[in-house]
Design a protein around this motif. Structure first.
Motif, PDB file in Angstrom:
ATOM      1  N   CYS A  61       0.825  -1.205   0.000  1.00 23.24           N
ATOM      2  CA  CYS A  61       0.000   0.000   0.000  1.00 23.24           C
ATOM      3  C   CYS A  61       0.864   1.261   0.000  1.00 23.24           C
ATOM      4  O   CYS A  61       1.858   1.347   0.713  1.00 23.24           O
TER       5      CYS A  61
ATOM      6  N   CYS B 171      -0.417  -0.711   7.115  1.00 20.37           N
ATOM      7  CA  CYS B 171      -0.356  -0.055   8.412  1.00 20.37           C
ATOM      8  C   CYS B 171      -0.432  -1.084   9.530  1.00 20.37           C
ATOM      9  O   CYS B 171      -0.198  -2.252   9.324  1.00 20.37           O
TER      10      CYS B 171
ATOM     11  N   CYS C 101      -6.880  -0.158   1.750  1.00 20.71           N
ATOM     12  CA  CYS C 101      -8.088  -0.254   2.567  1.00 20.71           C
ATOM     13  C   CYS C 101      -9.303   0.390   1.908  1.00 20.71           C
ATOM     14  O   CYS C 101     -10.402   0.317   2.444  1.00 20.71           O
TER      15      CYS C 101
ATOM     16  N   TYR D  22      -4.519   3.006  -1.971  1.00 22.77           N
ATOM     17  CA  TYR D  22      -5.030   2.756  -0.621  1.00 22.77           C
ATOM     18  C   TYR D  22      -5.595   1.349  -0.603  1.00 22.77           C
ATOM     19  O   TYR D  22      -6.690   1.113  -1.118  1.00 22.77           O
TER      20      TYR D  22
ATOM     21  N   CYS E 114      -0.585   4.103   0.798  1.00 20.03           N
ATOM     22  CA  CYS E 114      -1.275   4.971   1.757  1.00 20.03           C
ATOM     23  C   CYS E 114      -1.154   6.427   1.298  1.00 20.03           C
ATOM     24  O   CYS E 114      -0.704   7.292   2.054  1.00 20.03           O
TER      25      CYS E 114
HETATM   26  S1  SF4 Z   1      -4.677   3.197   6.121  1.00 20.93           S
HETATM   27 FE1  SF4 Z   1      -3.490   1.367   5.952  1.00 20.93          FE
HETATM   28  S2  SF4 Z   1      -4.416   0.189   4.399  1.00 20.93           S
HETATM   29 FE2  SF4 Z   1      -5.352   2.166   4.341  1.00 20.93          FE
HETATM   30  S3  SF4 Z   1      -4.243   3.166   2.848  1.00 20.93           S
HETATM   31 FE3  SF4 Z   1      -3.170   3.666   4.674  1.00 20.93          FE
HETATM   32  S4  SF4 Z   1      -1.716   2.054   4.965  1.00 20.93           S
HETATM   33 FE4  SF4 Z   1      -3.055   1.436   3.368  1.00 20.93          FE
END
Ligand code: SF4
Ligand SMILES: Cc1cc2nc3c(=O)[nH]c(=O)nc-3n(C[C@H](O)[C@H](O)[C@H](O)COP(=O)(O)OP(=O)(O)OC[C@H]3O[C@@H](n4cnc5c(N)ncnc54)[C@H](O)[C@@H]3O)c2cc1C
Lengths: 259, 574
Positions: free
Chosen positions: B15, B75, B50, B48, B17
């Motif tokens: 990711c 994360c 997530c 992202y 992020c």
């Molecule tokens: S919150 Fe976690 S999963 Fe979501 S985009 Fe950021 S690192 Fe990636």
């Protein structure tokens, strides 16, 4: 290039791992030396895992848990403390510097403390230099010693003593007999030394059958003590007489149901 | 023994992020590296992971590449593991065949100045995760029933609000208050900012509603003695007037409030009877103007001093108590209203009148003639007695740089709300943490602000931190709906991460039985250790201590941890 230590950190899920997360959220920078392994509780850190890390060349092992009294599982960190105390004594016998193992408490709200501790431990390891068993050419002696130490903590005696320390010191046995902390430490020190030597002997005898005299010379301990340990190893079914050279019996290690 | 396992087919999702990770770690490079790792059959990057698209692409990849293991490098698992596990489950994969590599909190955010090293570390973290995930095994979460009964501890405005809300939804509620009466702090308060309502009327209405509700059992003069069990099945012992009451409880709400700090030794408090705290002033105000006249004859000048014992250098009282600025304004205006000719001074460090109502409130006070004088921490005001019994306050005006002497009839100290001493005992019984300041500590300051990490226990009101009635009530309604979820669902999945005893290795020595803090291990008829799974919390201390090494931890097996160690050190045991 300057020496960059590799540090394995066992972090408990609830406090120290969360503290490390908070260090991240707060953008507190610290050296890249650390590799975290998440476990549910610092009490989960089996002494054998710590030795496994050293055997494989970790320059430092950092175990972190919740502050005493704050353990998510109430008392897991007390067990961690006892395990590390025992391990440090054991590691000192192997020739590896016991300072390479460190235990600290970090709460979920102590991001700054986590970053500071990583910095501090990294500096400490830099000052100490690479582990003698790290890299391409590990010191064969210390490596063998560490293997003996690992076998010792996988065995019944040290584990039972560590697991029952609190109970023996605080509550006493089934007859209500208590031992003082000093008495317990004495028993523990004796057990650590004995179990370490026995496992060391076992590893040596696995390589080549030897006499009590030879073992005594190599280990630099009194032959009578060596003989005592041999007797116990024989009772445990770990060694047997291999042959007799002249009048001197040679002892060899037996295969034991390894795991 | 080990069953024939299918060969791992691992998918890795790295990711960005946004720029949180991607700005410091070379994500494409980590993805390329992941492809070279054993068992990895698919690797991709996501902006992202997530997001809805990210989740969809995990599900697609599981189908398309026939993945049986998933690694997300993003994360912390402490917040995002449930989401990604859910994605795996939706795609038909057992959710325990998933592992997170924390390359944000533990990497990009802490190594921002060393992007190359951060990238190398991210690769290591991915390699560890792949090594671990390859050895993970599917787990099942046992189901448990949830008692549809809540326990609310503390009968202040927060506790009463939660109790009414839950009772209104049809759940049975036990409301335990240790004082003889309900009401909490508000029983001592005169009027409430910002509306000016009388606190006693507000409380009165709530008490009537609570006492009259058929689903609420009120236990006053009662204390919590013991708490056992787990979400859905707590066993709580309450001590009421010498009698033990045993309750079976599904969820627990902590609404035990806070008390004011008594600043003994500061500004003449405890020495001069014209120096009061705000609570003490409120108690006199409740008696009306005549009560003031009786005690102080007539108020010509009043000085209120802010931040007394709060915002200190170090914990436990390093925090801003949040309500005192408004409380001071409120009481200053009441005095001004009763004694229009009087001077009322508020001596402050910063006026923290946040938000839309409170800044307006502050403005009105200035318009009403309340005088605001600022001081700095370095030169606080000094309070001494005058021969005629009145007081003299010396203030170093921080803005004007002058020293002023104010003789006055009354000094009121705005002291912080502080946690009860014995909150510690309750926290131990409930196995929930307190923060450095001694208030109850939530699971996550932003994402889980009213939950504890322990399932089924929640916190609201000033038990958590200083806040006013509006904020306490919002939280109280919040916890009521949090607590209602498991009770409405009725059945829950319990922890899958539990210990397992290998019967063939156990010698029955009993070490684990003594170690387990939850009493989750017992001996069976043969004298062999047996784990009661729903009681096991999965700490793993028993396994790490078992003399025979007969206990393994689901999802945290030795071999799984050893795989991580080997992956870090890139060397296989000699
Ligand atoms: S919150 Fe976690 S999963 Fe979501 S985009 Fe950021 S690192 Fe990636
Ligand atoms: C001087 C002052 C003036 C204020 N003025 C205002 C105002 O004008 N406007 C406003 O909005 N807010 C005001 N507040 C804030 C307001 O008082 C709080 O927001 C409110 O009281 C919080 O309610 P609570 O139920 O969370 O806690 P509390 O009111 O403290 O109630 C907690 C209850 O729990 C009980 N308890 C504690 N421990 C236990 C235990 N272990 N077992 C059982 N019971 C227990 C206590 O006895 C108490 O009854 C003021 C506060 C102060 C100090």
């Amino acid at each position: 290039m300057t020496f960059e230590p590799t540090i394995i950190a066992f972090l408990c899920n609830w406090c120290s791992y969360a503290g490390a997360d908070l260090a991240g959220v707060s953008r507190f920078s610290y050296p890249t030396s650390i590799r975290a392994i998440r476990v549910m509780c610092s009490g989960r850190v089996d002494p054998a895992l710590v030795l496994e890390a050293f055997i494989n060349g970790a320059d430092g092992v950092f175990v972190m848990g919740c502050h005493l009294g704050d353990c998510h599982y109430l008392i897991g960190n007390f067990y961690a403390q006892r395990k590390i105390k025992m391990l440090k004594k054991l590691i000192a016998l192997t020739g590896l510097e016991p300072e390479r193992l460190r235990l600290e408490w970090v709460s979920a709200s102590e991001g700054a403390r986590f970053a500071e501790l990583v910095k501090d431990f990294t500096n400490q390891m830099k000052a100490l230099g690479p582990s003698p068993v790290a890299g391409e050419k590990p010191d064969p002696n210390i490596l063998e010693n560490l293997l003996a130490a690992k076998a010792a903590v996988e065995d019944f005696r040290l584990r039972v003593l560590v697991g029952r320390e609190g109970e023996m010191v605080d509550e006493g046995n089934v007859y209500g007999e208590k031992v003082s902390q000093e008495e317990f430490d004495e028993i523990m020190d004796e057990a650590i030394a004995a179990e370490y030597i026995r496992n060391k002997m076992y590893i040596m005898l696995k390589k080549v059958p030897q006499s009590v005299k030879e073992l005594s010379k190599r280990l630099n301990i009194d032959p009578r003590n060596v003989l005592r340990h041999i007797v116990i190893l024989r009772q445990r079914g770990m060694v047997a007489m291999a042959k007799v050279e002249g009048t001197t019996p040679l002892w060899a290690a037996l295969e034991v149901g390894g795991r | 023994m080990a069953q024939q396992k299918e060969k791992p087919r691992v998918g890795v999702f790295v990711c960005h992020c946004g720029i949180n990770i991607g700005g410091f770690v070379n994500v494409p490079q980590v993805v390329r590296y992941a492809r070279t790792l054993p068992n990895v059959v698919h690797a991709e990057e996501n902006i992202y992971t997530c997001s809805a698209e990210g989740i969809a692409s995990i599900k697609e990849a599981i189908k398309e590449h026939d993945l049986n293991r998933v690694v997300v490098a993003s994360c912390t698992p402490r917040t995002h593991e449930p989401l990604f596990r859910g994605a795996c489950a939706d795609a038909g994969l057992n959710p325990y065949l998933f592992e997170l590599a924390n390359i944000r909190e533990h990497c990009s955010w802490v190594h921002m100045r060393e992007p190359d090293k951060a990238t190398e570390k991210a690769k290591d973290l991915v390699r560890m995760a792949v090594a671990r995930v390859s050895l993970l095994e599917p787990q099942e979460e046992p189901e448990i029933d949830v008692m549809p009964t809540a326990l609310v501890i503390g009968g202040g405005i927060s506790g009463m609000t939660s109790a009414l809300c839950l009772a209104g939804q049809g759940f049975k509620v036990y409301l335990v208050e240790r004082k003889p009466e309900l009401g909490g702090m508000l029983k001592k308060i005169y009027r409430l900012y910002p509306t000016g309502e009388e606190a006693s009327r507000v409380i009165g209405d709530y008490v009537n509603a609570v006492m009259g509700h058929k689903n609420i059992v009120v236990l006053t003069s009662a204390n919590i003695k013991d708490v056992k069990g787990y979400i859905g099945n707590f066993e709580v012992t309450v001590l009421k007037e010498g009698e033990e009451i045993k309750l079976k409880i599904g969820t627990i709400i902590v609404a035990t409030g806070a008390i004011e700090f008594k600043p003994v030794g500061l500004y003449g408090y405890g020495r001069y009877d014209r120096v009061l705290t705000q609570v003490e002033l409120e108690e006199i105000l409740k008696g009306g103007k005549s009560a003031i006249d009786k005690r102080f004859f007539k108020l010509q000048r009043v000085v209120m001093i802010q931040c007394v014992g709060s915002r200190e250098e170090r914990p436990p009282r390093a925090y801003c108590s949040r309500i005192c600025c408004m409380v001071a304004i409120k009481n200053a205006m009441i005095i001004k209203e009763w004694y229009p000719d009087s001077d009322v001074y508020v001596v402050y460090q910063d006026m923290q009148t946040y938000g839309k109502e409170y800044e307006e409130y502050h403005r009105r006070a200035r318009e009403a003639g309340i005088r605001f004088v600022s001081y700095t921490k370095g030169s606080p005001p000094e309070v001494t007695a005058l021969p005629n019994g009145r007081l003299k306050v010396v203030v170093y005006h921080a803005l004007l740089g002058i020293r002023r002497e104010l003789d006055c009839d009354l000094v009121v100290l705005s002291t912080p709300l502080i946690p009860y001493e014995d909150a510690k005992e309750l926290s131990k019984m409930l196995k929930v943490p307190l923060g450095q300041d001694g208030f109850f500590f939530e699971a996550h300051v932003k994402l889980r602000p009213i939950d504890f990490a322990t399932d089924g226990i929640y916190v609201c009101g000033t038990a958590h931190s200083p806040k006013d009635v509006g904020e306490s009530v919002s939280q109280a309604l919040g916890v009521a709906s949090r607590a209602a979820i498991p009770m409405a669902v009725k059945r829950l999945r319990a922890e899958a991460i539990t210990s397992v005893v290998d019967e063939s290795l156990c010698s029955g020595c009993g070490t684990c039985i003594r170690i387990c803090p939850y009493g989750a291990i017992q001996k069976d008829e043969r004298g062999i250790a047996k784990v009661i799974e729903v009681m096991c919390k999965g700490c793993g201390t028993c396994g790490a201590s078992c003399p025979e090494r007969a206990i393994s931890m689901r999802h945290f097996k030795d071999e799984q941890i050893i795989a991580q160690i080997h992956a870090i050190l890139r060397r296989v045991a000699a």
